[in-house]
Design a protein around this motif. Structure first.
Motif, PDB file in Angstrom:
ATOM      1  N   VAL A 125      13.376   1.064 -21.490  1.00 42.38           N
ATOM      2  CA  VAL A 125      12.781  -0.207 -21.914  1.00 42.38           C
ATOM      3  C   VAL A 125      11.418   0.037 -22.557  1.00 42.38           C
ATOM      4  O   VAL A 125      11.023  -0.670 -23.483  1.00 42.38           O
ATOM      5  N   PHE A 126      10.704   1.054 -22.081  1.00 39.98           N
ATOM      6  CA  PHE A 126       9.362   1.400 -22.556  1.00 39.98           C
ATOM      7  C   PHE A 126       9.376   2.839 -23.074  1.00 39.98           C
ATOM      8  O   PHE A 126       8.828   3.742 -22.442  1.00 39.98           O
ATOM      9  N   PRO A 127      10.047   3.059 -24.230  1.00 41.41           N
ATOM     10  CA  PRO A 127      10.181   4.443 -24.725  1.00 41.41           C
ATOM     11  C   PRO A 127       8.821   5.042 -25.115  1.00 41.41           C
ATOM     12  O   PRO A 127       8.017   4.381 -25.774  1.00 41.41           O
ATOM     13  N   PRO A 128       8.565   6.281 -24.719  1.00 40.10           N
ATOM     14  CA  PRO A 128       7.281   6.915 -25.030  1.00 40.10           C
ATOM     15  C   PRO A 128       7.009   7.005 -26.529  1.00 40.10           C
ATOM     16  O   PRO A 128       5.870   6.857 -26.968  1.00 40.10           O
ATOM     17  N   GLU A 129       8.069   7.207 -27.322  1.00 37.87           N
ATOM     18  CA  GLU A 129       7.880   7.398 -28.765  1.00 37.87           C
ATOM     19  C   GLU A 129       7.736   6.076 -29.520  1.00 37.87           C
ATOM     20  O   GLU A 129       7.336   6.066 -30.689  1.00 37.87           O
ATOM     21  N   SER A 188       6.136   6.889 -20.096  1.00 36.86           N
ATOM     22  CA  SER A 188       6.718   5.791 -20.872  1.00 36.86           C
ATOM     23  C   SER A 188       5.678   5.284 -21.868  1.00 36.86           C
ATOM     24  O   SER A 188       4.568   5.800 -21.922  1.00 36.86           O
ATOM     25  N   GLY A 189       6.051   4.290 -22.657  1.00 31.65           N
ATOM     26  CA  GLY A 189       5.143   3.700 -23.629  1.00 31.65           C
ATOM     27  C   GLY A 189       4.904   2.243 -23.291  1.00 31.65           C
ATOM     28  O   GLY A 189       5.788   1.412 -23.479  1.00 31.65           O
ATOM     29  N   VAL A 190       3.709   1.929 -22.752  1.00 29.98           N
ATOM     30  CA  VAL A 190       3.411   0.590 -22.253  1.00 29.98           C
ATOM     31  C   VAL A 190       2.131   0.078 -22.912  1.00 29.98           C
ATOM     32  O   VAL A 190       1.080   0.712 -22.795  1.00 29.98           O
ATOM     33  N   ILE A 191       2.231  -1.070 -23.565  1.00 32.15           N
ATOM     34  CA  ILE A 191       1.056  -1.735 -24.135  1.00 32.15           C
ATOM     35  C   ILE A 191       0.922  -3.100 -23.475  1.00 32.15           C
ATOM     36  O   ILE A 191       1.822  -3.933 -23.573  1.00 32.15           O
ATOM     37  N   LEU A 192      -0.202  -3.323 -22.789  1.00 32.36           N
ATOM     38  CA  LEU A 192      -0.517  -4.637 -22.250  1.00 32.36           C
ATOM     39  C   LEU A 192      -1.330  -5.364 -23.311  1.00 32.36           C
ATOM     40  O   LEU A 192      -2.421  -4.935 -23.667  1.00 32.36           O
ATOM     41  N   ASP A 193      -0.786  -6.461 -23.827  1.00 37.25           N
ATOM     42  CA  ASP A 193      -1.440  -7.228 -24.878  1.00 37.25           C
ATOM     43  C   ASP A 193      -1.964  -8.526 -24.274  1.00 37.25           C
ATOM     44  O   ASP A 193      -1.196  -9.393 -23.866  1.00 37.25           O
ATOM     45  N   GLY A 194      -3.293  -8.671 -24.220  1.00 41.11           N
ATOM     46  CA  GLY A 194      -3.919  -9.840 -23.626  1.00 41.11           C
ATOM     47  C   GLY A 194      -4.296 -10.912 -24.621  1.00 41.11           C
ATOM     48  O   GLY A 194      -5.009 -11.853 -24.263  1.00 41.11           O
ATOM     49  N   SER A 195      -3.818 -10.827 -25.865  1.00 40.33           N
ATOM     50  CA  SER A 195      -4.231 -11.782 -26.895  1.00 40.33           C
ATOM     51  C   SER A 195      -3.833 -13.216 -26.579  1.00 40.33           C
ATOM     52  O   SER A 195      -4.431 -14.154 -27.094  1.00 40.33           O
ATOM     53  N   ALA A 226       0.843  -1.198   0.000  1.00 44.69           N
ATOM     54  CA  ALA A 226       0.000   0.000   0.000  1.00 44.69           C
ATOM     55  C   ALA A 226       0.880   1.252   0.000  1.00 44.69           C
ATOM     56  O   ALA A 226       1.841   1.340   0.753  1.00 44.69           O
ATOM     57  N   GLY A 227       0.559   2.191  -0.864  1.00 41.61           N
ATOM     58  CA  GLY A 227       1.299   3.443  -0.952  1.00 41.61           C
ATOM     59  C   GLY A 227       2.400   3.457  -1.992  1.00 41.61           C
ATOM     60  O   GLY A 227       2.944   4.511  -2.313  1.00 41.61           O
ATOM     61  N   ASP A 228       2.739   2.290  -2.550  1.00 42.59           N
ATOM     62  CA  ASP A 228       3.816   2.220  -3.546  1.00 42.59           C
ATOM     63  C   ASP A 228       3.360   2.760  -4.899  1.00 42.59           C
ATOM     64  O   ASP A 228       2.162   2.832  -5.195  1.00 42.59           O
ATOM     65  N   THR A 229       4.340   3.113  -5.723  1.00 42.82           N
ATOM     66  CA  THR A 229       4.110   3.538  -7.096  1.00 42.82           C
ATOM     67  C   THR A 229       4.920   2.641  -8.016  1.00 42.82           C
ATOM     68  O   THR A 229       6.125   2.463  -7.811  1.00 42.82           O
ATOM     69  N   ILE A 230       4.248   2.080  -9.010  1.00 43.99           N
ATOM     70  CA  ILE A 230       4.909   1.278 -10.035  1.00 43.99           C
ATOM     71  C   ILE A 230       5.044   2.154 -11.274  1.00 43.99           C
ATOM     72  O   ILE A 230       4.052   2.690 -11.775  1.00 43.99           O
ATOM     73  N   ILE A 231       6.290   2.332 -11.736  1.00 46.68           N
ATOM     74  CA  ILE A 231       6.547   3.083 -12.965  1.00 46.68           C
ATOM     75  C   ILE A 231       7.299   2.178 -13.931  1.00 46.68           C
ATOM     76  O   ILE A 231       7.727   1.085 -13.569  1.00 46.68           O
ATOM     77  N   PHE A 232       7.489   2.656 -15.155  1.00 45.22           N
ATOM     78  CA  PHE A 232       8.119   1.877 -16.215  1.00 45.22           C
ATOM     79  C   PHE A 232       9.359   2.607 -16.715  1.00 45.22           C
ATOM     80  O   PHE A 232       9.301   3.802 -17.006  1.00 45.22           O
ATOM     81  N   ASP A 233      10.480   1.893 -16.807  1.00 43.64           N
ATOM     82  CA  ASP A 233      11.741   2.464 -17.266  1.00 43.64           C
ATOM     83  C   ASP A 233      11.586   2.926 -18.714  1.00 43.64           C
ATOM     84  O   ASP A 233      11.356   2.108 -19.606  1.00 43.64           O
ATOM     85  N   PRO A 234      11.701   4.246 -18.985  1.00 39.25           N
ATOM     86  CA  PRO A 234      11.532   4.738 -20.349  1.00 39.25           C
ATOM     87  C   PRO A 234      12.591   4.214 -21.330  1.00 39.25           C
ATOM     88  O   PRO A 234      12.376   4.242 -22.539  1.00 39.25           O
ATOM     89  N   GLY A 288      -1.721   6.041 -17.902  1.00 35.23           N
ATOM     90  CA  GLY A 288      -0.677   5.991 -18.916  1.00 35.23           C
ATOM     91  C   GLY A 288      -0.452   4.632 -19.558  1.00 35.23           C
ATOM     92  O   GLY A 288       0.606   4.401 -20.127  1.00 35.23           O
ATOM     93  N   LEU A 289      -1.441   3.740 -19.500  1.00 38.85           N
ATOM     94  CA  LEU A 289      -1.287   2.408 -20.090  1.00 38.85           C
ATOM     95  C   LEU A 289      -2.192   2.229 -21.293  1.00 38.85           C
ATOM     96  O   LEU A 289      -3.221   2.885 -21.417  1.00 38.85           O
ATOM     97  N   GLN A 290      -1.811   1.291 -22.155  1.00 42.62           N
ATOM     98  CA  GLN A 290      -2.687   0.822 -23.212  1.00 42.62           C
ATOM     99  C   GLN A 290      -2.967  -0.646 -22.924  1.00 42.62           C
ATOM    100  O   GLN A 290      -2.041  -1.416 -22.697  1.00 42.62           O
ATOM    101  N   ALA A 291      -4.243  -1.025 -22.872  1.00 37.52           N
ATOM    102  CA  ALA A 291      -4.633  -2.410 -22.617  1.00 37.52           C
ATOM    103  C   ALA A 291      -5.490  -2.876 -23.784  1.00 37.52           C
ATOM    104  O   ALA A 291      -6.576  -2.342 -24.017  1.00 37.52           O
TER     105      ALA A 291
END
Length: 169
Positions: A51-55, A81-88, A41-49, A109-112
């Motif tokens: 590895v996950f470049p915004p562009e 960052s640029g994060v796509i969660l692909d559930g296929s 509780a209280g933590d923040t999960i971020i993504f290394d840009p 900031g996610l794409q699912a």
């Protein structure tokens, strides 16, 4: 007669930490799956840009559903960052991208995409969560907003007093 001791004096306040996702793999060290399991509780999960470049967003191809967020007051922030969660490949009859089973969380900031269930599932006991934010804040493709597509639903809300703002569904 004894003296009353305040609960705050005997229970240390947890120190919130930032967990950085450093791998686009489905599981293992540095992955989103591991971050969700280890988050408190209280933590923040971020993504290394790096590895996950915004562009040029990186895809996390999920082989199964992610664990539900059960600890509350957690932020999952892909806004810089640029994060796509692909559930296929996640399978299941109704597998969500992110499942919130606790309150006071933020997901931004996610794409699912390509889930058999919704991009975000907010369980009945999950209240006061925020999904999205200002699409002009952050260097990611949608800023704090999320993108949900090619799933059964964009956002499935069963709890109350939740906010969904700045998303593309």
């Amino acid at each position: 007669s004894g003296t009353a001791t305040a609960l705050s004096e005997i229970t240390p306040t947890p120190t919130a930490k930032t967990i950085i996702v450093t791998s686009a793999e489905d599981s293992g060290p540095g992955t989103l799956r591991t971050a969700i399991v280890n988050a408190e509780a209280g933590d923040t999960i971020i993504f290394d840009p790096a590895v996950f470049p915004p562009e040029n967003p990186s895809v996390i191809l999920l082989r199964s559903g992610l664990p539900a967020v059960r600890r509350g007051y957690l932020t999952i922030d892909g806004s810089d960052s640029g994060v796509i969660l692909d559930g296929s490949q996640a399978g299941g009859e109704w597998t969500p991208g992110i499942e919130l089973a606790s309150s006071h969380n933020v997901v931004q900031g996610l794409q699912a995409l390509h889930f058999t269930g919704p991009g975000i599932l907010i369980d009945p006991e999950a209240d006061f969560n925020t999904i999205g934010g200002d699409r002009h804040i952050g260097s990611g493709p949608l800023g704090q907003g999320n993108l949900f597509g090619d799933s059964s639903d964009g956002v499935a809300i069963m709890g109350s007093d939740n906010v969904v703002v700045g998303n593309l569904i």
